[in-house]
Design a protein around this motif. Structure first.
Motif, mmCIF file in Angstrom:
data_model
loop_
_atom_site.group_PDB
_atom_site.id
_atom_site.type_symbol
_atom_site.label_atom_id
_atom_site.label_comp_id
_atom_site.label_asym_id
_atom_site.label_seq_id
_atom_site.Cartn_x
_atom_site.Cartn_y
_atom_site.Cartn_z
ATOM 1 N N MET A 226 5.121 40.596 -2.541
ATOM 2 C CA MET A 226 3.981 39.793 -2.112
ATOM 3 C C MET A 226 4.284 39.030 -0.822
ATOM 4 N N LEU A 227 5.527 38.600 -0.640
ATOM 5 C CA LEU A 227 5.879 37.956 0.632
ATOM 6 C C LEU A 227 5.846 38.976 1.769
ATOM 7 N N SER A 228 6.183 40.214 1.464
ATOM 8 C CA SER A 228 6.066 41.271 2.469
ATOM 9 C C SER A 228 4.609 41.482 2.860
ATOM 10 N N TRP A 229 3.737 41.449 1.860
ATOM 11 C CA TRP A 229 2.305 41.586 2.133
ATOM 12 C C TRP A 229 1.805 40.391 2.946
ATOM 13 N N ALA A 230 2.290 39.204 2.634
ATOM 14 C CA ALA A 230 1.918 38.015 3.400
ATOM 15 C C ALA A 230 2.358 38.149 4.859
ATOM 16 N N ALA A 231 3.557 38.694 5.074
ATOM 17 C CA ALA A 231 4.055 38.877 6.440
ATOM 18 C C ALA A 231 3.207 39.891 7.193
ATOM 19 N N ILE A 232 2.807 40.967 6.513
ATOM 20 C CA ILE A 232 1.950 41.978 7.144
ATOM 21 C C ILE A 232 0.624 41.354 7.575
ATOM 22 N N THR A 236 -0.348 40.831 11.552
ATOM 23 C CA THR A 236 -1.526 41.600 11.968
ATOM 24 C C THR A 236 -2.643 40.686 12.458
ATOM 25 N N MET A 237 -2.902 39.610 11.715
ATOM 26 C CA MET A 237 -3.972 38.697 12.103
ATOM 27 C C MET A 237 -3.665 38.003 13.421
ATOM 28 N N LEU A 238 -2.434 37.536 13.596
ATOM 29 C CA LEU A 238 -2.080 36.832 14.835
ATOM 30 C C LEU A 238 -2.130 37.762 16.043
ATOM 31 N N LEU A 239 -1.674 39.005 15.883
ATOM 32 C CA LEU A 239 -1.763 39.965 16.981
ATOM 33 C C LEU A 239 -3.214 40.295 17.307
ATOM 34 N N SER A 240 -4.055 40.271 16.284
ATOM 35 C CA SER A 240 -5.470 40.579 16.490
ATOM 36 C C SER A 240 -6.189 39.497 17.273
ATOM 37 N N LEU A 241 -5.624 38.284 17.296
ATOM 38 C CA LEU A 241 -6.249 37.182 18.027
ATOM 39 C C LEU A 241 -6.010 37.271 19.532
ATOM 40 N N VAL A 242 -4.996 38.039 19.934
ATOM 41 C CA VAL A 242 -4.591 38.048 21.342
ATOM 42 C C VAL A 242 -5.698 38.562 22.267
ATOM 43 N N PRO A 243 -6.294 39.726 21.983
ATOM 44 C CA PRO A 243 -7.339 40.191 22.917
ATOM 45 C C PRO A 243 -8.688 39.537 22.624
ATOM 46 N N ALA A 244 -8.762 38.217 22.801
ATOM 47 C CA ALA A 244 -10.012 37.460 22.610
ATOM 48 C C ALA A 244 -10.601 37.663 21.223
ATOM 49 N N PHE A 245 -9.746 37.721 20.213
ATOM 50 C CA PHE A 245 -10.161 37.831 18.814
ATOM 51 C C PHE A 245 -10.757 39.203 18.478
ATOM 52 N N LEU A 246 -10.850 40.110 19.442
ATOM 53 C CA LEU A 246 -11.562 41.361 19.223
ATOM 54 C C LEU A 246 -10.845 42.294 18.241
ATOM 55 N N GLY A 247 -9.534 42.157 18.143
ATOM 56 C CA GLY A 247 -8.809 42.994 17.194
ATOM 57 C C GLY A 247 -9.234 42.770 15.755
#
Length: 272
Positions: A226-232, A236-247
């Motif tokens: 479950m901690l692995s799932w939390a890390a995923i 993923t969410m933080l990287l998705s925020l980089v291109p103006a939240f579009l990810g």
């Protein structure tokens, strides 16, 4: 002389029955992989409807950041962006309902999915929303407190000044270390109490306390997975925020659908 007291013992069929707690299963890394595949399949089955939730979340995030700039709350931008994924489990309720209906081969349209929260009002989904938003509020408050204590002399009149104070001064580095630790703790608490609680409330009749306790049991009985799932989710969410939240248009729906399938593997069906 003996006396009888009538009505002291209620009939058996009127005695409140204690609701059994859901049974928690052991999950493995293979369950995460299988859930991701199922989640991606659900996304492809209804890409426009799934993408709508991601688009709505992304637009809301952009408007939220813009409002902070407009109000002059420059110091809140980074904490808000970092803490923004904390409310994702609540935002994904419609995605859980889509996966539930796809799993049962039930037909559905926009009205059934967009009204899922109001239709589930008796299942205490609102209380889970309160828990989520409360922890987000605690996160923002703690950051404001840390800024006042550690960076009290810094100028936050513009975004560049804030970035310079946080990333290029010793006080800023101290703030980042402590803030990261506080954020990690709050994120861990929220993840533990919501990771399967929201899908569980959507899936069966139970109260939000039992749902949170079940979610905590899933995490404590399967800590590594479950901690692995939390890390995923976090990465993923933080990287998705980089291109103006579009990810988020793509990643939020896939993660939401995946969470439903992981819940189905982690918690036994009612009566099972």
């Amino acid at each position: 002389m003996t006396s009888k007291t009538t009505g002291s013992t209620p009939p058996d069929n009127l005695t409140p029955q204690r609701q059994a707690m859901p049974r928690v299963n052991q999950v493995t890394a293979a369950d995460i992989t299988a859930s991701l595949k199922a989640g991606f399949s659900d996304f492809l089955a209804r890409p426009f409807m799934s993408g709508f939730f991601g688009l709505f979340y992304a637009v809301f995030g952009l408007l939220f950041v813009w409002s902070l700039v407009w109000l002059g709350k420059i110091w809140m931008i980074i904490p808000a962006i970092v803490g923004f994924p904390l409310v994702a489990p609540f935002a994904a309720a419609g995605l859980y309902e889509m996966s539930r209906r796809l799993e049962k081969a039930e037909s559905f349209g926009w009205s059934e999915i967009l009204t899922v929260m109001t239709n589930q009002s008796k299942r205490e989904m609102g209380w889970m929303a309160f828990v989520t938003l409360f922890i987000f509020w605690v996160w923002v408050y703690q950051i404001r407190l840390l800024l006042a204590i550690i960076l009290k002399d810094a100028s936050f009149s513009d975004f560049d000044g804030f970035l310079n104070a946080v990333f290029f001064t010793p006080q800023g580095w101290t703030f980042l270390v402590i803030g990261t630790c506080v954020g990690a703790l709050l994120s861990a608490v929220l993840f533990a109490v919501t990771v399967v609680a929201m899908p569980l409330l959507l899936d069966r009749e139970t109260n939000f306390v039992s749902a949170m306790l079940t979610s905590i049991r899933v995490v404590t009985q399967n800590p590594v997975v479950m901690l692995s799932w939390a890390a995923i989710i976090s990465v993923t969410m933080l990287l998705s925020l980089v291109p103006a939240f579009l990810g988020l248009i793509f990643t939020l729906p896939i993660l939401g659908h995946t969470t439903w399938h992981l819940y189905r593997r982690a918690v036994s069906p009612a009566g099972g």
